[in-house]
Enzyme design. Sequence first.
Site, mmCIF file in Angstrom:
data_model
loop_
_atom_site.group_PDB
_atom_site.id
_atom_site.type_symbol
_atom_site.label_atom_id
_atom_site.label_comp_id
_atom_site.label_asym_id
_atom_site.label_seq_id
_atom_site.Cartn_x
_atom_site.Cartn_y
_atom_site.Cartn_z
ATOM 1 N N GLY A 179 -8.778 56.665 84.031
ATOM 2 C CA GLY A 179 -9.154 58.030 83.741
ATOM 3 C C GLY A 179 -10.645 58.112 83.468
ATOM 4 O O GLY A 179 -11.261 57.144 83.002
ATOM 5 N N GLN B 124 -18.487 61.502 80.389
ATOM 6 C CA GLN B 124 -18.782 60.072 80.521
ATOM 7 C C GLN B 124 -19.807 59.790 81.625
ATOM 8 O O GLN B 124 -20.390 58.717 81.670
ATOM 9 C CB GLN B 124 -17.500 59.286 80.817
ATOM 10 C CG GLN B 124 -16.517 59.284 79.663
ATOM 11 C CD GLN B 124 -15.304 58.436 79.986
ATOM 12 O OE1 GLN B 124 -14.357 58.917 80.588
ATOM 13 N NE2 GLN B 124 -15.340 57.162 79.621
ATOM 14 N N CYS C 170 -11.898 52.067 76.761
ATOM 15 C CA CYS C 170 -12.656 53.195 77.298
ATOM 16 C C CYS C 170 -13.814 52.660 78.122
ATOM 17 O O CYS C 170 -14.510 51.739 77.678
ATOM 18 C CB CYS C 170 -13.168 54.050 76.138
ATOM 19 S SG CYS C 170 -14.089 55.496 76.687
ATOM 20 N N LEU C 171 -14.024 53.256 79.290
ATOM 21 C CA LEU C 171 -15.115 52.808 80.163
ATOM 22 C C LEU C 171 -16.477 52.991 79.488
ATOM 23 O O LEU C 171 -17.440 52.310 79.836
ATOM 24 C CB LEU C 171 -15.087 53.575 81.486
ATOM 25 C CG LEU C 171 -13.872 53.288 82.391
ATOM 26 C CD1 LEU C 171 -13.849 54.257 83.561
ATOM 27 C CD2 LEU C 171 -13.874 51.843 82.881
ATOM 28 N N HIS D 26 -6.258 60.888 76.015
ATOM 29 C CA HIS D 26 -7.546 60.198 75.852
ATOM 30 C C HIS D 26 -8.664 60.977 76.556
ATOM 31 O O HIS D 26 -9.742 61.194 75.983
ATOM 32 C CB HIS D 26 -7.404 58.778 76.421
ATOM 33 C CG HIS D 26 -8.645 57.941 76.389
ATOM 34 N ND1 HIS D 26 -8.742 56.765 75.675
ATOM 35 C CD2 HIS D 26 -9.837 58.084 77.009
ATOM 36 C CE1 HIS D 26 -9.952 56.244 75.853
ATOM 37 N NE2 HIS D 26 -10.643 57.023 76.666
ATOM 38 N N GLU D 27 -8.403 61.401 77.796
ATOM 39 C CA GLU D 27 -9.448 62.100 78.570
ATOM 40 C C GLU D 27 -9.762 63.477 77.983
ATOM 41 O O GLU D 27 -10.922 63.880 77.936
ATOM 42 C CB GLU D 27 -9.045 62.252 80.041
ATOM 43 C CG GLU D 27 -8.808 60.947 80.799
ATOM 44 C CD GLU D 27 -9.865 59.892 80.558
ATOM 45 O OE1 GLU D 27 -11.056 60.235 80.410
ATOM 46 O OE2 GLU D 27 -9.497 58.703 80.485
ATOM 47 N N HIS E 198 -12.103 63.361 75.173
ATOM 48 C CA HIS E 198 -13.508 63.204 75.580
ATOM 49 C C HIS E 198 -14.205 64.558 75.715
ATOM 50 O O HIS E 198 -15.399 64.677 75.465
ATOM 51 C CB HIS E 198 -13.592 62.503 76.947
ATOM 52 C CG HIS E 198 -13.653 61.006 76.878
ATOM 53 N ND1 HIS E 198 -14.671 60.326 76.246
ATOM 54 C CD2 HIS E 198 -12.846 60.049 77.404
ATOM 55 C CE1 HIS E 198 -14.472 59.011 76.375
ATOM 56 N NE2 HIS E 198 -13.363 58.811 77.067
HETATM 57 NI NI NI Z 1 -12.587 56.932 77.538
#
Ligand code: NI
Length: 175
Positions: free
Chosen positions: A46, A51, A102-103, A144-145, A148
């Site tokens: 995701g 991000q 998380c990226l 989660h997304e 963000h």
């Molecule tokens: Ni994330």
Amino acid sequence: MAVLEIIQPGNPVLRKKAIRVMSFDNKLQKLVDDMVETLLDAPGVGLAAPQVEVSQRLIVVRLPDDEESREEYGKEAGKLYVVANPEIVKSSKAMVEGTEACLSIPGFYGTVDRHESVTVKGLDREGKPIRIKAKGWLARVFQHEIDHLDGQLYIDIAKEIWRARPEDEEETIAE
Ligand code: NI
């Protein structure tokens, strides 16, 4: 298409409340394509627009398409979701604990409680209304997304956070 740079918590955009997508023009289509390419390249499950330093309410989600995922998630495996202005309109009382990464926070994992299932309402890349019923890992990724988009990171709500060991790498794919 292009792979975009994924920002980390030092960048204030990650902590801002993102604004709603208003226009489904060529610029947005390019952003969606670039976000999908960035997600697949990472690889992750995701990615939210903040991000990649774009403070707009847009997410892309895709569970892995390998044999194991197909067995466990059926047709959800490998299915690409693009959602603008996503909102959780229904969520299960039941919570489940799970591991997240998380990226934007490479090298760490955490344990987070999430609703076991959620219904997400939003718009697709053309601006048409969509509604998605998600459970399990897919529901976790959506939560989660969407966090963000309000500047929230999983580390804010994790019960435990730890540094990745090399053997963890295959266990969890980041969001
Ligand atoms: Ni994330």
